[in-house]
Structure formats: C-alpha cells, structure tokens
Write an enzyme that holds these catalytic residues in place. Structure first.
Site, PDB file in Angstrom:
ATOM      1  CG  ASP A   7      55.011  25.172 -47.572  1.00 55.35           C
ATOM      2  OD1 ASP A   7      55.028  26.214 -46.892  1.00 55.35           O
ATOM      3  OD2 ASP A   7      55.890  24.914 -48.411  1.00 55.35           O
TER       4      ASP A   7
ATOM      5  CE  LYS B 266      57.647  26.825 -50.091  1.00 59.72           C
ATOM      6  NZ  LYS B 266      58.204  26.770 -48.818  1.00 59.72           N
TER       7      LYS B 266
ATOM      8  NE  ARG C 130      61.817  25.083 -42.147  1.00 61.61           N
ATOM      9  CZ  ARG C 130      60.784  25.781 -42.607  1.00 61.61           C
ATOM     10  NH1 ARG C 130      59.677  25.159 -42.946  1.00 61.61           N
ATOM     11  NH2 ARG C 130      60.843  27.095 -42.706  1.00 61.61           N
TER      12      ARG C 130
ATOM     13  CB  SER D 144      59.119  31.336 -45.110  1.00 64.95           C
ATOM     14  OG  SER D 144      58.973  31.134 -46.498  1.00 64.95           O
TER      15      SER D 144
ATOM     16  NE  ARG E  63      62.372  29.325 -48.675  1.00 64.93           N
ATOM     17  CZ  ARG E  63      62.291  30.645 -48.687  1.00 64.93           C
ATOM     18  NH1 ARG E  63      62.844  31.341 -49.663  1.00 64.93           N
ATOM     19  NH2 ARG E  63      61.657  31.290 -47.730  1.00 64.93           N
TER      20      ARG E  63
ATOM     21  CG  HIS F 221      54.224  29.960 -49.560  1.00 63.61           C
ATOM     22  ND1 HIS F 221      54.927  30.913 -48.852  1.00 63.61           N
ATOM     23  CD2 HIS F 221      54.615  28.765 -49.039  1.00 63.61           C
ATOM     24  CE1 HIS F 221      55.704  30.327 -47.961  1.00 63.61           C
ATOM     25  NE2 HIS F 221      55.534  29.031 -48.048  1.00 63.61           N
TER      26      HIS F 221
ATOM     27  CB  CYS G 286      54.387  33.938 -41.097  1.00 63.90           C
ATOM     28  SG  CYS G 286      55.837  35.008 -41.182  1.00 63.90           S
TER      29      CYS G 286
ATOM     30  CE1 TYR H  51      67.978  23.123 -43.284  1.00 64.87           C
ATOM     31  CE2 TYR H  51      66.340  24.401 -44.467  1.00 64.87           C
ATOM     32  CZ  TYR H  51      66.773  23.786 -43.313  1.00 64.87           C
ATOM     33  OH  TYR H  51      65.997  23.842 -42.190  1.00 64.87           O
TER      34      TYR H  51
HETATM   35  P1  GTP Z   1      57.052  27.591 -43.620  1.00 68.21           P
HETATM   36  O1  GTP Z   1      57.107  26.117 -43.442  1.00 68.21           O
HETATM   37  O2  GTP Z   1      58.391  28.248 -43.492  1.00 68.21           O
HETATM   38  O3  GTP Z   1      56.368  28.021 -44.888  1.00 68.21           O
HETATM   39  O4  GTP Z   1      56.291  28.212 -42.340  1.00 68.21           O
HETATM   40  P2  GTP Z   1      54.802  28.188 -41.756  1.00 68.21           P
HETATM   41  O5  GTP Z   1      54.058  29.349 -42.289  1.00 68.21           O
HETATM   42  O6  GTP Z   1      54.178  26.853 -41.901  1.00 68.21           O
HETATM   43  O7  GTP Z   1      55.061  28.526 -40.212  1.00 68.21           O
HETATM   44  P3  GTP Z   1      54.789  27.659 -38.882  1.00 68.21           P
HETATM   45  O8  GTP Z   1      53.349  27.298 -38.698  1.00 68.21           O
HETATM   46  O9  GTP Z   1      55.751  26.557 -38.853  1.00 68.21           O
HETATM   47  O10 GTP Z   1      55.141  28.725 -37.760  1.00 68.21           O
HETATM   48  C1  GTP Z   1      56.382  29.362 -37.635  1.00 68.21           C
HETATM   49  C2  GTP Z   1      56.604  29.852 -36.233  1.00 68.21           C
HETATM   50  O11 GTP Z   1      55.548  30.714 -35.813  1.00 68.21           O
HETATM   51  C3  GTP Z   1      56.674  28.726 -35.219  1.00 68.21           C
HETATM   52  O12 GTP Z   1      57.713  29.013 -34.317  1.00 68.21           O
HETATM   53  C4  GTP Z   1      55.342  28.772 -34.537  1.00 68.21           C
HETATM   54  O13 GTP Z   1      55.394  28.292 -33.205  1.00 68.21           O
HETATM   55  C5  GTP Z   1      54.994  30.261 -34.595  1.00 68.21           C
HETATM   56  N1  GTP Z   1      53.530  30.477 -34.619  1.00 68.21           N
HETATM   57  C6  GTP Z   1      52.639  29.834 -35.416  1.00 68.21           C
HETATM   58  N2  GTP Z   1      51.368  30.235 -35.163  1.00 68.21           N
HETATM   59  C7  GTP Z   1      51.459  31.174 -34.183  1.00 68.21           C
HETATM   60  C8  GTP Z   1      50.485  31.960 -33.486  1.00 68.21           C
HETATM   61  O14 GTP Z   1      49.281  31.898 -33.714  1.00 68.21           O
HETATM   62  N3  GTP Z   1      50.975  32.829 -32.550  1.00 68.21           N
HETATM   63  C9  GTP Z   1      52.320  32.938 -32.278  1.00 68.21           C
HETATM   64  N4  GTP Z   1      52.706  33.808 -31.338  1.00 68.21           N
HETATM   65  N5  GTP Z   1      53.254  32.192 -32.892  1.00 68.21           N
HETATM   66  C10 GTP Z   1      52.832  31.322 -33.844  1.00 68.21           C
HETATM   67  C1  SPV Z   2      59.594  28.047 -46.554  1.00 67.39           C
HETATM   68  O1  SPV Z   2      60.697  28.620 -46.412  1.00 67.39           O
HETATM   69  O2  SPV Z   2      58.556  28.674 -46.899  1.00 67.39           O
HETATM   70  C2  SPV Z   2      59.476  26.604 -46.308  1.00 67.39           C
HETATM   71  C3  SPV Z   2      60.704  25.851 -46.074  1.00 67.39           C
HETATM   72  O3  SPV Z   2      58.377  26.071 -46.333  1.00 67.39           O
HETATM   73  S1  SPV Z   2      61.572  25.471 -47.529  1.00 67.39           S
HETATM   74  O4  SPV Z   2      61.166  24.155 -47.989  1.00 67.39           O
HETATM   75  O5  SPV Z   2      62.995  25.492 -47.206  1.00 67.39           O
HETATM   76  O6  SPV Z   2      61.247  26.447 -48.566  1.00 67.39           O
HETATM   77 MN    MN Z   3      56.780  27.501 -47.005  1.00 65.05          MN
END
Ligand code: GTP
Ligand code: SPV
Ligand code: MN
Length: 593
Positions: free
Chosen positions: A287, A218, A378, A260, A81, A238, A262, A209
């Site tokens: 999400d 979003k 992704r 994002s 983004r 979110h 996290c 993207y």
């Molecule tokens: P968006 O789709 O961008 O909104 O992200 P999200 O909040 O769904 O994040 P996601 O669960 O995909 O995690 C992002 C990164 O953090 C990945 O590389 C995960 O492996 C890592 N991660 C997730 N949970 C944990 C955790 O509990 N501990 C650690 N160390 N890393 C984590």
């Molecule tokens: C984020 O960035 O929080 C996502 C991926 O979930 S996107 O759809 O690119 O916003």
């Molecule tokens: Mn997101």
C-alpha cells in the site's frame, strides 16, 4: 491564537512543547476517565481483546480454523474513508492546492477542537507510540496516536510497530507525529480528519474506520509523509513494492501505484499460473512506499507498514492464496459476513455463499439487503505472515526499484500495458491517471475521476508542487526507474473483463521487467511504447485474438477525449503547474492529432 480551553494552548495541543505537554493537553481537552500507555506486549493485546469480546466490539472467529482471529462490525455510517471531511491545514489555501479540502490552522482549532472537548469522558485514553519503518532504519518516522478506541489500538498493533521500540526512538530523536483520535459519537456530521504538515500533527474525530482512524497509514505515512519527503528530497507514495525473480534467479523490483481497491495487494502477492511457475513474486509491501535515492544512484523503496489492511471481497484461494493464508490467524476482519461455522465470508471467497450467513450488519443474510459482506470490508493481517514475504522487507535501506507502474480501473480507453517515452512523460502519465471510484471511499462507485499517481486523496500539499517534486526527483536520480501504465480492468461490450488478471498479470510484469532491463520488444504509439507482436508471453493462456486486440488497442477518439479531460484537470493548477508537465501534455496532444 487563543487558548482552546483552560490550560490547553495551541502550542501544546500541536505537540510543539514535547510529548509530555502534548499528552497533558490532550487529557485536559478530552477528560478521559483513565489513561493507558500501550507497551506492545502480548499480554496487553490479550487483555484488550478479552475486553472487546465482552463488550461485543469483537466476535471470536472459529479458533480451530481461524486462530486468534476476530470479526468487528463498524457503525454502518462509518465503513470507508471520508474524503469530504479530510482537510489539509496549511497556513494558506495554496499550500493545500485545489484538489484538497483546506482549512487554516486557526479555523481548524476553532471548529474542530471543541468537538474533542470532554470527548473521552467516562472512557479510557490509550496512548500508542508507534513507528513507521524498520526500527533500525534511519528513515523510520515515529508517531504517537492517542485514541479512545480499542479496535484502533489492536489494528495499530498489527499495522505498525507499537510500544517501547517506538518510544525509545522518540526519546532518542526528540521527534514524533502527534495524532489525536476520538470516536466522538461516530456522527458523520461531526467527523473531521485534519492534517497539520508543519507540526506533523493529525486530529481525527467521529470515525473509527481504516484510513480515517489508523493514523500511521494514510495520515502520517502519506499526507504528512509526502510533505516531509518533498522537503527532504524523497517520495512518499501510495504504492505496492514487489520483487520478480526470473528463472536465472535475478530479481527485478517494481513499485506500483493503483487507486484504492484497484489491485495493489493482489499484484504484490501474485502467484504465477502453473505454466509460468519458474517466475516468483516476493512481496515487500502492498500500500505505501517511501523511496529515496541510494548511494548507487538508483531509487530505493521501503514499506513503512507492518501489516496489510486488505480488501476482502474478491479475495479467494483462486485469486490471492497468499492473502488467504496471511489472514488465517492473528487477524481482524472488519464488516465481513459470518458463516454458521463462525468463519468469515465475503463475496468472491467461494463461488456460492454458504447457507445460513449472517451479514455484515449482524442480520440473517437476505440478498435484498445487498451483499453479505460490505464492499469495503477488510482484513488486518501481520506482514510477517505473508508466505512470499521478501527477505528484504525489513531491510533498512529497502530494495532498488527498476520500474514504476501506474494503473487504474478502466472499463475502456486504457490498454493492458504501455511504457512512457521518458521520465517526464512518465510523470505526465502518472499525473493523468484516471480510474473508476470504488467502495474504499464514501461516495458514488464507478465514476471515472482523475487520480494522479493514485494520490488524489493522499497528497498532503499542492498537487502541482507534487508533480514538480516528481520532475525534480527525475533530475536527481542518476539511474531512474522506467515508468509504465497498466489496466487489468478493461471490459468487452457485454461488460466482462477482457483480461484474466491476478496470477496471469505475471505475463505483463515479465515484459515490464524486460523493458526495464533494456530488453523486450516494443512499438512506439502516440501514448508510449507498447509490447510488439509476440512480446507478451501468452503461452497456455485461454484468450481470444479479439480480446487481445481490444486490450492492446488505442482508440484515437477516446484518447483525444481522455487528453482533453486531463487538460481540464491540469488547468485548475494554473501557473503553478510545472512547465515540464505542460510540455508533455502538449506533446501528447500533438502525437494524437
Ligand atoms: P487499497 O487497499 O484500497 O489501497 O486497495 P488495493 O489497490 O490494494 O486493491 P486490492 O488488491 O485489494 O484489489 C481490490 C479489488 O480488485 C479486489 O476485489 C480484487 O479481487 C480486485 N482485483 C485485484 N486484482 C485484479 C485483477 O487483476 N483483475 C480483476 N478483475 N480484479 C482484480
Ligand atoms: C485505501 O483506501 O487506499 C486503503 C484503505 O488502503 S484505508 O486504510 O482506509 O485508506
Ligand atoms: Mn490504499
């Protein structure tokens, strides 16, 4: 306002004269060679995928191990983004507030519409009617995305409910969000993501993207959605949504907002470790949450999406088996590496990279070129394929939320978990969330910034008013959820994560559920309630006493600095900041000193 070009008026290009006139205006403006309505059929999908395989836009993955899965490599200048060129176009600057880029609708028409002129010359225009939310839900919101990208079409097919169901909804209600998207020439200097809350309209050009181009996500569900929610008394957030079932079979539903990349997808799909196997997590969403006050006086949440657009790196059968299984068929992988077996690979999927990798830019992988998969690579996978999908995922009224959890990625300062002292204190906790930036958005990675409620990039109006909406909702929910904050990412002095995370996060969720249900032992601290000694079940967990001590410690100097920084952030809203938030800030400062 002047005509945009012959036959194209602002009214029609904003969708004010209805669907047909809007489509006409888009055709007049972008001049496509062909027009194609998307019906949502399987045959149509097969046809589009064949076309992309022929053009090289998609690469077929191993059909034996990854049936109906494809790899897409995006333009290397278009991998995340782009917040810098994302605008909220309200009549006044104050409507967008100090944390959003703002352009007046007039200026947007003048500066951005010309980029769409003849943009689809020689290309096909795809018209995608889509629905956010379950088809029989009174809360579903329809959109129509016009795009010249087949990749966008196939991602929208997974992420939303596209085709005739959506079209029927539009015919019935007369309402839709008009979204005009074109790849343009994928030039970062001519890239704009424009939102017009008053018309529910979105214009996106120059990027193919994720959140820039899949306009249901979003753009509609959060930026436009937050505006609709404010006006109609509900919340667009979110947030992931999950249900935690205890050994007695009671399910506690929680919604969690982390910035994002996290940890939302991972927490939503959590599988507990062997020793905690009598607890089970049901995934509702990963999400986005739309939340409304139910007739029973509780807050009910639905997931408006139909797919996951999940972060690939770090996802493995150790960390998130549910995501691995969900994305093993009928999925699109964007910017991952390719193995000799024609399978996707990314950093963290296996302990060591397989030999002969092709990197995300289609080069034999050389570590000197950086990671094999892009850090924001992704997978796009259907929600229906998630092994632990909640039976209530499609429930039009959603699930009743007992706990709201905020969180961020913080190497320091934020402890493993704490609970707010009240709803308004919880709103302050959400408003003060800080988190290290990630690869999900362009810009420097690892910089702590304020990201209130994980909505900094997604709140479609003045964030001070958004805080006010949270305060207002608290007054209107007779039985509001309890509010918490977590941090899985605290690090030791030598830079290692102190908390094992992933499945082990169940231990924290259990305490949260106990507290939300009026049980669970806690101690009061200046920042909120923390688990009393022994209140977190750590049985069978390999973690040192020192690590646990650091994870649950509050360093006063760090917290004073944190509060100072929050004050600077909140001050930019001036008088518009709700008095309740100002009071919570003052009270927090008082408790710390
Ligand atoms: P968006 O789709 O961008 O909104 O992200 P999200 O909040 O769904 O994040 P996601 O669960 O995909 O995690 C992002 C990164 O953090 C990945 O590389 C995960 O492996 C890592 N991660 C997730 N949970 C944990 C955790 O509990 N501990 C650690 N160390 N890393 C984590
Ligand atoms: C984020 O960035 O929080 C996502 C991926 O979930 S996107 O759809 O690119 O916003
Ligand atoms: Mn997101």
């Amino acid at each position: 306002m002047a005509d945009v070009s012959a036959n194209v008026t602002i009214d029609s290009i904003m969708g004010r004269n209805g669907l047909e006139k809007w489509i006409d205006a888009c055709v007049q403006l972008t001049k496509p060679a062909k027009i194609r309505w998307c019906t949502g059929s399987k045959e149509e999908s097969n046809e589009f995928i064949s076309e992309m395989l022929a053009s090289g836009e998609l690469v077929q993955l191993n059909p034996e191990t990854y049936p109906n899965c494809y790899l897409h490599r995006s333009n290397p200048n278009d991998v995340a983004r782009t917040e810098k060129v994302t605008f909220i176009c309200t009549p006044t600057r104050d409507g967008a507030g100090p944390t959003n880029n703002w352009m007046s609708p007039e200026n947007a028409a003048e500066n951005v519409l010309p980029l769409f002129k003849n943009a689809m010359n020689g290309r096909t225009m795809y018209i995608i009617p889509y629905l956010m939310g379950a088809p029989d839900s009174p809360f579903a919101i329809a959109g129509v995305e016009i795009t010249d990208s087949l990749y966008v079409v196939e991602n929208m097919r997974i992420m939303t409910r596209i085709g005739n169901t959506a079209l029927e909804h539009i015919r019935r209600t007369g309402k839709f969000s008009p979204g005009l998207h074109s790849l343009g020439d994928v030039n970062p200097d001519k890239r704009f993501i424009m939102h017009f809350p008053e018309d529910r309209a979105v214009w996106s050009i120059g990027s193919g993207y994720g959140g820039n181009a899949l306009l249901g996500k979003k753009c509609l569900a959060l930026r436009i959605g937050s505006n609709i929610g404010r006006n109609d008394g509900w919340m667009a957030e979110h947030m992931l949504i999950l249900g935690m079932e205890d050994p007695q079979g009671n399910i506690t539903y929680m919604a969690a907002a982390f910035p994002s990349a996290c940890g939302k997808t991972n927490l939503a799909m959590l599988i507990p470790p062997e020793i905690q196997k009598n607890y089970k997590i049901w995934t509702v969403g990963d999400d986005i949450a739309w939340m409304r006050i139910g007739e029973d006086g509780r807050l009910w949440a639905t997931n408006p999406e139909a797919g996951f657009f999940g972060v690939a790196p770090g996802t493995s059968y150790d960390t998130n088996p549910n995501a691995m299984d969900t994305s093993h068929s009928n999925s699109i992988f964007t910017n991952v590496a390719l193995t000799q077996k024609n399978e996707p690979w990314w950093e963290g999927m296996t302990p060591t990279p397989p030999d002969g990798l092709i990197d995300w830019q289609n080069r034999p992988w050389n570590p000197e070129n950086g990671p094999a998969a892009h850090p924001n690579s992704r997978f796009t996978a259907p929600t229906s394929q998630c092994p632990n999908l909640s039976p209530h995922y499609n429930d039009p009224k959603g699930v009743p939320i007992s706990a709201i959890i905020f969180g961020g990625r913080r190497a320091h300062v934020a402890p493993l978990v704490y609970q707010s002292l009240s709803w308004n204190h919880g709103v302050y906790v959400g408003a003060s969330v800080g988190s290290e930036t990630t690869a999900a958005a362009e810009g420097k990675v690892g910089m702590v910034r304020r990201d209130p409620m994980a909505m900094l990039p997604f709140c479609g109006y003045n964030m001070a008013d958004y805080f006010g909406h949270w305060v207002e909702m608290g007054k209107n929910i007779p039985n509001p959820p309890k509010i918490f904050h977590v941090n899985w990412f605290r690090k030791s002095a030598d830079g290692k994560f102190l908390w094992p995370g992933f499945g082990e996060n169940i231990r924290v969720l259990r305490w949260i559920a106990e507290r939300a249900n009026g049980r669970g032992e806690a101690v009061a601290t200046p920042i909120g309630y923390m688990p009393a000694n022994g209140a977190l079940d750590l049985t069978g967990l390999q973690i040192s006493d020192e690590a646990m001590a650091e994870l649950t410690s509050i360093h006063k100097d760090e917290w004073l600095a944190e509060t100072e920084d929050t004050g600077v952030f909140l001050n930019q809203f001036g008088d518009r900041l709700p008095a309740e938030i100002r009071a919570e800030f003052a009270a927090q400062k008082q408790r710390l000193s």
